[in-house]
Design a protein around this motif. Structure first.
Motif, PDB file in Angstrom:
ATOM      1  N   VAL A  45       7.070   7.234  -3.928  1.00 14.97           N
ATOM      2  CA  VAL A  45       7.233   8.146  -2.788  1.00 14.97           C
ATOM      3  C   VAL A  45       5.885   8.402  -2.119  1.00 14.97           C
ATOM      4  CG1 VAL A  45       7.920  10.482  -2.123  1.00 14.97           C
ATOM      5  CG2 VAL A  45       9.295   9.214  -3.756  1.00 14.97           C
ATOM      6  N   ALA A  46       4.832   8.551  -2.930  1.00 16.14           N
ATOM      7  CA  ALA A  46       3.494   8.801  -2.367  1.00 16.14           C
ATOM      8  C   ALA A  46       3.040   7.621  -1.514  1.00 16.14           C
ATOM      9  CB  ALA A  46       2.501   9.063  -3.497  1.00 16.14           C
ATOM     10  N   ILE A  47       3.228   6.416  -2.021  1.00 14.22           N
ATOM     11  CA  ILE A  47       2.783   5.231  -1.268  1.00 14.22           C
ATOM     12  C   ILE A  47       3.580   5.106   0.032  1.00 14.22           C
ATOM     13  CG2 ILE A  47       2.651   2.691  -1.295  1.00 14.22           C
ATOM     14  CD1 ILE A  47       2.079   2.915  -4.331  1.00 14.22           C
ATOM     15  N   ALA A  48       4.885   5.400  -0.040  1.00  8.93           N
ATOM     16  CA  ALA A  48       5.708   5.300   1.177  1.00  8.93           C
ATOM     17  C   ALA A  48       5.156   6.210   2.270  1.00  8.93           C
ATOM     18  CB  ALA A  48       7.161   5.659   0.857  1.00  8.93           C
ATOM     19  N   GLY A  49       4.842   7.454   1.910  1.00 13.18           N
ATOM     20  CA  GLY A  49       4.329   8.397   2.905  1.00 13.18           C
ATOM     21  C   GLY A  49       2.931   8.039   3.372  1.00 13.18           C
ATOM     22  N   LEU A  50       2.062   7.692   2.426  1.00 17.97           N
ATOM     23  CA  LEU A  50       0.662   7.390   2.773  1.00 17.97           C
ATOM     24  C   LEU A  50       0.561   6.124   3.624  1.00 17.97           C
ATOM     25  CD1 LEU A  50      -0.914   8.166  -0.723  1.00 17.97           C
ATOM     26  CD2 LEU A  50      -1.492   9.354   1.424  1.00 17.97           C
ATOM     27  N   ALA A  51       1.410   5.147   3.329  1.00 18.66           N
ATOM     28  CA  ALA A  51       1.341   3.886   4.076  1.00 18.66           C
ATOM     29  C   ALA A  51       1.741   4.104   5.540  1.00 18.66           C
ATOM     30  CB  ALA A  51       2.246   2.840   3.422  1.00 18.66           C
TER      31      ALA A  51
ATOM     32  N   ARG B 119       7.218   1.020   6.725  1.00 19.11           N
ATOM     33  CA  ARG B 119       8.264   2.055   6.713  1.00 19.11           C
ATOM     34  C   ARG B 119       9.434   1.674   5.810  1.00 19.11           C
ATOM     35  NH1 ARG B 119      10.983   4.619  10.568  1.00 19.11           N
ATOM     36  NH2 ARG B 119      11.435   2.765  11.816  1.00 19.11           N
ATOM     37  N   ALA B 120       9.539   0.381   5.477  1.00 21.63           N
ATOM     38  CA  ALA B 120      10.660  -0.056   4.627  1.00 21.63           C
ATOM     39  C   ALA B 120      10.629   0.626   3.262  1.00 21.63           C
ATOM     40  CB  ALA B 120      10.619  -1.577   4.443  1.00 21.63           C
ATOM     41  N   LEU B 121       9.414   0.877   2.727  1.00 22.90           N
ATOM     42  CA  LEU B 121       9.350   1.357   1.340  1.00 22.90           C
ATOM     43  C   LEU B 121      10.145   2.642   1.114  1.00 22.90           C
ATOM     44  CD1 LEU B 121       8.314   0.915  -1.524  1.00 22.90           C
ATOM     45  CD2 LEU B 121       6.261   2.204  -0.921  1.00 22.90           C
TER      46      LEU B 121
END
Ligand SMILES: Cc1cc2nc3c(=O)[nH]c(=O)nc-3n(C[C@H](O)[C@H](O)[C@H](O)COP(=O)(O)OP(=O)(O)OC[C@H]3O[C@@H](n4cnc5c(N)ncnc54)[C@H](O)[C@@H]3O)c2cc1C
Length: 382
Positions: free
Chosen positions: A324-330, A360-362
């Motif tokens: 979830v963190a990577i999805a938001g940070l990316a 945004r896919a993550l």
């Protein structure tokens, strides 16, 4: 060079070669079939086949990182290719993460593993078409119906499914179906060879993938009508199997996005190198934030892998947090890069708008946003 190190070298070479074709590749909507031939020749399908079955997979603790690094490297060259490739280990992890089943499933599960890993060893690509319109990405909301036709786990499945990444190149896909009378849906797999050519009874391509990002994944929608499906030999264990492999699946998807962000930041840094002295205060702050977010993304990815390495299996809290963190940070990092580099990043010939949509896919990939937060909240008190 061959074997595992040969595969790593081939993946690096392919990714480097694809960087030179980036402009054309980011605009195309079709899978480049040749990439999958190249990767098959290099032995990529073996990355998720146990060593005992002739592949490179030892166990979740020792092999998840190696697989994820392949995907991260591929993403330096082509986001869509990397995402479709991620489906192969993600799906095979359903069997990899649960090597032994209790009685009365032990022998049948063992036989199914031999079948599934044998197909991969012989070069078959695996993918998934589990998602159903309106299910919110929750397999418990599965409405497709699976009716038994004869013994040995054979069923006929009926219902609409979408997001089948790799349709057309993937040979077999994981899916879910609800057997009349059962309390919960269950896992199945279907033969998707020739899925896009038409003329396969019971399999209708209802809409081609038109994603804003991950454009060339061919994540098409299909309707199954009495279509042959094989049930998981460890039946009635939908959530047990999902939890067992959830950590590997999330790490595979995250690795793809980490690779994209790394490439985007490196490309932006090159473009800004000659003019960073003229950047406005806003752009300087945004760039400093990109540096921090890029660093955090790599730390989160490391944290996910270490959580799997420590736990050995399952879906540890560290994996849930990291995904979830990577999805938001990316999303945030790519948005900042676009603002710094200017309106030109809106153009299709600029790579940055494509990467912004790709990362945004993550957040939508399993588990999608809402489910991911639900699970995070619950895991926090477990
Ligand atoms: C690039 C990309 C590739 C993908 N590849 C694959 C793949 O290869 N295979 C695969 O199986 N999936 C794939 N997915 C799909 C993904 O795994 C999720 O299943 C999908 O994104 C689900 O989210 P949705 O918003 O489309 O769900 P929808 O079902 O359209 O739901 C929309 C919204 O309504 C809510 N909602 C709808 N119905 C319910 C309900 N019954 N209960 C609670 N909330 C509900 C959801 O929370 C969501 O916010 C891919 C997705 C992307 C973006």
């Amino acid at each position: 060079m061959n074997g595992r190190s040969g595969l790593e070298a081939s993946v690096r070479d392919l990714a480097a070669a694809l960087e030179n074709e980036r402009g054309a590749r980011q605009c195309r909507r079709e899978i480049a079939v040749q990439d999958f031939e190249t990767l098959k020749d290099a032995g990529f399908p073996l990355c998720a086949v146990p060593t005992a079955h002739g592949g490179y997979w030892e166990d979740s603790a020792r092999s998840t990182r190696a697989v994820c690094e392949l995907l991260r490297t591929l993403a330096h060259g082509d986001s869509s290719l990397a995402l479709v490739c991620a489906m192969h280990p993600a799906v095979l992890s359903f069997w990899l993460a649960s090597p032994e089943a209790p009685a009365p499933f032990t022998a049948a599960w063992d036989a199914q593993q031999r079948e599934v890993f044998g197909l991969a060893r012989d070069g078959a690509w695996w993918g998934t078409i589990t998602s159903e319109p309106g299910s919110g990405g929750d397999v418990l909301n599965t409405r497709a119906v699976a009716v038994p036709v004869r013994g040995a786990g054979e069923y006929r499945i009926t219902g609409p499914k979408h997001f089948g990444s790799g349709s057309g190149v993937v040979s077999y896909m994981l899916t879910t179906g609800r057997v009349p009378g059962d309390a919960e849906p269950d896992w199945f797999f279907v033969d998707m060879r020739g899925a896009c050519s038409g003329g396969i009874p019971g399999l209708t391509l209802t809409s081609e993938w038109d994603g804003q990002g991950m454009k060339a994944t061919q994540s098409h929608a299909f309707t199954f009508t009495d279509y042959p499906a094989t049930r998981f030999a460890w039946s009635g264990n939908l959530m047990g199997i999902a939890k067992g492999c959830g950590g590997i699946v999330a790490c595979c998807f995250a690795a793809v996005i980490v690779g994209i962000v790394e490439t985007a930041i490196a490309t932006a840094r090159r473009q800004l190198a000659g003019r960073h002295g003229q950047m406005r205060a806003f752009e300087q702050v945004e760039w400093a934030s990109v540096e921090m977010e890029g660093w955090l993304i790599v730390q989160a990815y490391e944290g996910m892998l270490r959580a799997i390495e420590d736990a050995g299996a399952g879906t540890p809290l560290g994996v849930r947090c990291g995904k979830v963190a990577i999805a938001g940070l990316a999303e945030s990092a790519l948005s900042r890069i676009c603002k710094i580099l200017g309106g030109g990043t809106y153009a299709r010939h600029s790579p940055f708008g494509h990467w912004y949509e790709d990362v945004r896919a993550l957040g939508f990939l399993r588990p999608p946003w809402g489910l991911a937060y639900d699970a995070l909240f619950q895991a926090s008190w477990a």
